[in-house]
Design a protein around this motif. Structure first.
Motif, PDB file in Angstrom:
ATOM      1  N   ARG A   1       3.082  -7.260   0.347  1.00 37.97           N
ATOM      2  CA  ARG A   1       3.564  -6.070   0.962  1.00 37.97           C
ATOM      3  C   ARG A   1       4.949  -6.177   1.446  1.00 37.97           C
ATOM      4  N   PHE A   2       5.586  -7.195   1.932  1.00 39.22           N
ATOM      5  CA  PHE A   2       6.605  -7.032   2.491  1.00 39.22           C
ATOM      6  C   PHE A   2       7.635  -6.934   1.134  1.00 39.22           C
TER       7      PHE A   2
ATOM      8  N   ALA B   1      -9.374 -17.022   3.559  1.00 36.76           N
ATOM      9  CA  ALA B   1      -9.104 -15.990   4.149  1.00 36.76           C
ATOM     10  C   ALA B   1      -7.846 -15.800   4.705  1.00 36.76           C
TER      11      ALA B   1
ATOM     12  N   LEU C   1      -5.705  -6.899   8.723  1.00 33.12           N
ATOM     13  CA  LEU C   1      -5.490  -6.183   7.334  1.00 33.12           C
ATOM     14  C   LEU C   1      -6.986  -6.613   6.791  1.00 33.12           C
ATOM     15  N   ARG C   2      -6.921  -6.019   5.405  1.00 37.27           N
ATOM     16  CA  ARG C   2      -8.201  -6.439   4.858  1.00 37.27           C
ATOM     17  C   ARG C   2      -9.126  -7.644   4.894  1.00 37.27           C
ATOM     18  N   ASP C   3      -7.922  -8.715   4.877  1.00 30.69           N
ATOM     19  CA  ASP C   3      -8.275  -9.865   4.502  1.00 30.69           C
ATOM     20  C   ASP C   3      -8.521 -10.921   5.711  1.00 30.69           C
ATOM     21  N   ASN C   4      -8.026 -10.323   6.789  1.00 28.86           N
ATOM     22  CA  ASN C   4      -8.444 -11.158   8.290  1.00 28.86           C
ATOM     23  C   ASN C   4      -9.387 -10.387   9.005  1.00 28.86           C
TER      24      ASN C   4
ATOM     25  N   VAL D   1      11.316 -14.043   2.354  1.00 35.55           N
ATOM     26  CA  VAL D   1      10.350 -13.602   2.950  1.00 35.55           C
ATOM     27  C   VAL D   1       9.515 -15.005   3.134  1.00 35.55           C
TER      28      VAL D   1
ATOM     29  N   ILE E   1      -4.990 -13.918  -4.208  1.00 34.16           N
ATOM     30  CA  ILE E   1      -4.642 -12.388  -3.933  1.00 34.16           C
ATOM     31  C   ILE E   1      -3.229 -12.191  -4.789  1.00 34.16           C
TER      32      ILE E   1
ATOM     33  N   THR F   1      -1.209 -11.068   1.271  1.00 32.36           N
ATOM     34  CA  THR F   1      -1.298  -9.720   1.596  1.00 32.36           C
ATOM     35  C   THR F   1       0.136  -9.337   2.128  1.00 32.36           C
ATOM     36  N   LEU F   2       0.297 -10.111   3.044  1.00 29.47           N
ATOM     37  CA  LEU F   2       1.642  -9.757   3.857  1.00 29.47           C
ATOM     38  C   LEU F   2       3.022 -10.148   3.025  1.00 29.47           C
TER      39      LEU F   2
ATOM     40  N   GLU G   1      -3.042  -9.007  -7.459  1.00 29.15           N
ATOM     41  CA  GLU G   1      -2.659  -7.803  -7.045  1.00 29.15           C
ATOM     42  C   GLU G   1      -1.037  -7.624  -6.977  1.00 29.15           C
TER      43      GLU G   1
ATOM     44  N   ARG H   1      -5.349 -15.414   1.859  1.00 25.23           N
ATOM     45  CA  ARG H   1      -5.447 -14.170   1.340  1.00 25.23           C
ATOM     46  C   ARG H   1      -4.513 -13.332   2.369  1.00 25.23           C
ATOM     47  N   THR H   2      -4.799 -13.481   3.697  1.00 22.47           N
ATOM     48  CA  THR H   2      -3.923 -12.639   4.472  1.00 22.47           C
ATOM     49  C   THR H   2      -2.451 -12.824   4.419  1.00 22.47           C
TER      50      THR H   2
ATOM     51  N   ARG I   1       8.159  -2.453   7.046  1.00 24.74           N
ATOM     52  CA  ARG I   1       8.091  -3.501   5.995  1.00 24.74           C
ATOM     53  C   ARG I   1       7.404  -3.098   4.983  1.00 24.74           C
ATOM     54  N   PHE I   2       6.124  -2.426   5.078  1.00 29.79           N
ATOM     55  CA  PHE I   2       5.168  -2.237   3.982  1.00 29.79           C
ATOM     56  C   PHE I   2       5.852  -1.114   3.118  1.00 29.79           C
ATOM     57  N   LEU I   3       6.684  -0.157   3.799  1.00 26.12           N
ATOM     58  CA  LEU I   3       7.437   0.784   3.135  1.00 26.12           C
ATOM     59  C   LEU I   3       8.700   0.438   2.085  1.00 26.12           C
ATOM     60  N   ALA I   4       9.044  -0.961   2.839  1.00 25.88           N
ATOM     61  CA  ALA I   4      10.182  -1.601   2.348  1.00 25.88           C
ATOM     62  C   ALA I   4      11.654  -0.491   2.327  1.00 25.88           C
TER      63      ALA I   4
ATOM     64  N   ALA J   1       7.199  -5.611  -1.379  1.00 30.70           N
ATOM     65  CA  ALA J   1       6.910  -4.315  -2.137  1.00 30.70           C
ATOM     66  C   ALA J   1       6.954  -4.670  -3.432  1.00 30.70           C
TER      67      ALA J   1
END
Lengths: 349, 349
Positions: B189-190, B178, A344-347, B284, B220, B185-186, B224, B181-182, A189-192, B192
């Motif tokens: 990133r999901f 937090a 993740l960085r956030d949790n 998503v 976030i 980020t998901l 970002e 924020r988590t 999923r991060f790489l979509a 992309a």
DNA sequence: CTGTTAGCGCGTTCAG
DNA sequence: CTGAACGCGCTAACAG
């Protein structure tokens, strides 16, 4: 406002029950602890009194009167990777806690990666131990050693690394194939929809947990993310220097490398290679275990996610399971289930 | 094989210490429990003996001798959303456990969303309680009620929802910004690099936890992921029917809706609207709390991730914190820290 | 089959 | 300032 049923003001004692049932202390004790030698009629009378008064045994008093104490051995790896160091510390803390409950834990460090050494250590274990927690290895000799202990009446739990074919009482650790699948889903999923290659770095494929993680990872990646091609697994022997070389070679050779899944240790080497290559923010890197190092890599953005098992929870759980077994008490499965954490960085905790 | 330091075979008792120090039981007791009235010289002698024998108090015996018991009130919401129902069950299980430790928990259900009702319930609480755990509300009246209890010497912990400005002893729950924020980020990133809109659905913006999550999420996402535009927050009042309508309208109006973050309840409504629209696999969706419903949505692929807090851990932690406070024992912070769990389909417990 | 009794290790009086 | 003695609630050994 709705009130729930409130509890009685003071707890009933065995003596109260005895009086209410018109029998003696000893008889009530027999009934409550399900011992033989009481007439059915008397049992019924006592049970009625127990129910009526809402009697609950006082565990403190019972433990004191029983006066039994327990001694467990925790067999942990020598070596010094961050995760295992952390695990040792947490076992020590669990030991401090258990000491207040008449339980003693001795920590033994052995080279658990050598089946002969590990099996030998288990065989030589002093007979004073009623329970053993061991970071195991799925190997016939180790299995036999565990089965031998079990046959002698020693409770054995495997910790972090299982020996599923043995007769161990319980496994305290995560579901490794599921952890691998979790990593794969995050990677995919991060790489979509990007196309490219994904590398898998294990410590050693003769370690069951690494193999299982890699298996779960491949399973999901190949079936659900056809845009990503997985490279043959690389064995870094959980060694940072070696892993650094291997990672650097990987990055150099595959310009379309999009992701790295590390299912073992050696993370410092991966971070160095990634950062040196200048592709740290571009390549998705997922690894296992939250340590002081992986935390730093995650915060810095070099690392994208950590799959974690909580060593504190594992140490306490192993201690609780052994204690519960020795006291013939039930355990509550969902308190003892070790979760697959995703950080993740956030949790970060 | 390296042996760790092994523990003594049988634990030393107070009497052993007394004999070793050449004093009486009572004197050792005074020293051990840091009471007044012992000459410095005697204290030193006793402490030396304690250290030499590795004496550790037997908690079972101490509890028995002290004979004190504790009574706590858990103030939980009426209403019946899955998370709170689950929490109630877990509190009940913690109560069963505590009952064996001379601790009693009464569960009171009140409408915690109405500050007057909640504050009133706290004010009217019977003085028999040494401790209270409450799903709080950040409102002056509630704060005053908590401070009043604290002033009366009652230990108060807030559970799941905090009242940070009050003098509560401890907050048992997650860091909500937090968690937001988590989720962001998901989401980022999901999705992309896709462009489009992201909706945020809260129960009510007057609930502090929902607001905090939404705040963290925005923070976030805007900083970002500039490719994603957040829509104004929608309030679904944690009601499925209403949330379904709102979600359906959202989907209809924004053909470029890429993501939905639900920081409250009403998930069944979102699932229905998403599935009816035929865009369930495309949008998503991230939400909070693992329940029988959200689990199903996640497995089915309609839901992409769950941010969770473990109600079992929260219930046990609240009970442990209250108990430790009453017995003047320390707590171990990292066992009591409630984690922000991330669940994907692959790591569901 | 059931009752009596002596502790388990510690806290808490009360005397000295 | 220190010590002796009793009891918390329960278990286990023994007696009936």
């Amino acid at each position: 406002m709705t009130e729930g049923a409130t509890q009685p003001m003071v707890r009933a004692t065995l003596e109260d029950v005895a009086r209410a049932a018109g029998v003696s202390l000893a008889t009530v004790d027999r009934v409550v602890n399900r011992r033989e030698g009481v007439r059915a009629k008397t049992v019924a009378r006592v049970e009625a009194a127990v129910a009526k008064l809402g009697y609950r045994a006082d565990v403190a008093a019972a433990r004191l009167a029983r006066g039994q104490s327990f001694r467990f051995a925790f067999v942990l790896p020598t070596g010094s990777n961050s995760f295992m160091t952390n695990l040792s510390e947490q076992v020590q803390r669990a030991a401090d806690w258990l000491a207040g409950q008449r339980g003693f834990i001795d920590i033994l460090h052995v080279d658990v990666f050598d089946p002969d050494v590990l099996a030998g250590a288990l065989d030589d274990l002093s007979p004073v131990y009623q329970g053993v927690a061991v970071v195991a290895l799925d190997h016939p000799k180790v299995r036999d050693a565990i089965d031998e202990l079990t046959a002698r009446g020693v409770a054995v739990v495997t910790l972090v690394s299982d020996a599923p074919s043995s007769r161990r009482l319980h496994y305290v650790g995560i579901d490794n194939p599921a952890a691998g699948r979790t990593a794969a889903t995050l990677m995919g999923r991060f790489l979509a929809a990007r196309e490219g290659k994904v590398a898998v770095i294990a410590g050693s494929l003769s370690l069951r947990d690494h193999t299982e993680r890699q298996f779960g990872f491949h399973q999901i990646l190949t079936s659900e993310y056809p845009n990503l091609a997985t490279l043959p697994v690389i064995e870094g022997r959980d060694d940072s220097a070696r892993t650094r070389e291997l990672t650097a070679a990987l990055l150099k050779r595959h310009t379309d490398l999009r992701g790295i899944y590390c299912c073992g240790a050696g993370n410092r080497g991966i971070a160095e290679a990634l950062e040196a290559s200048g592709r740290a923010r571009d390549v998705v890197w997922i690894t296992h275990e939250l340590t002081q190092h992986t935390r730093r890599f995650l915060v810095r953005g070099t690392l994208d996610a950590i799959i974690n098992q909580d060593p504190g929870h594992e140490a306490r759980s192993a201690a609780r399971v052994l204690l519960a077994h020795c006291m013939e008490e039930p355990i509550s499965p969902d308190q003892e289930r070790i979760r697959i954490d995703i950080f993740l960085r956030d949790n970060l905790p």
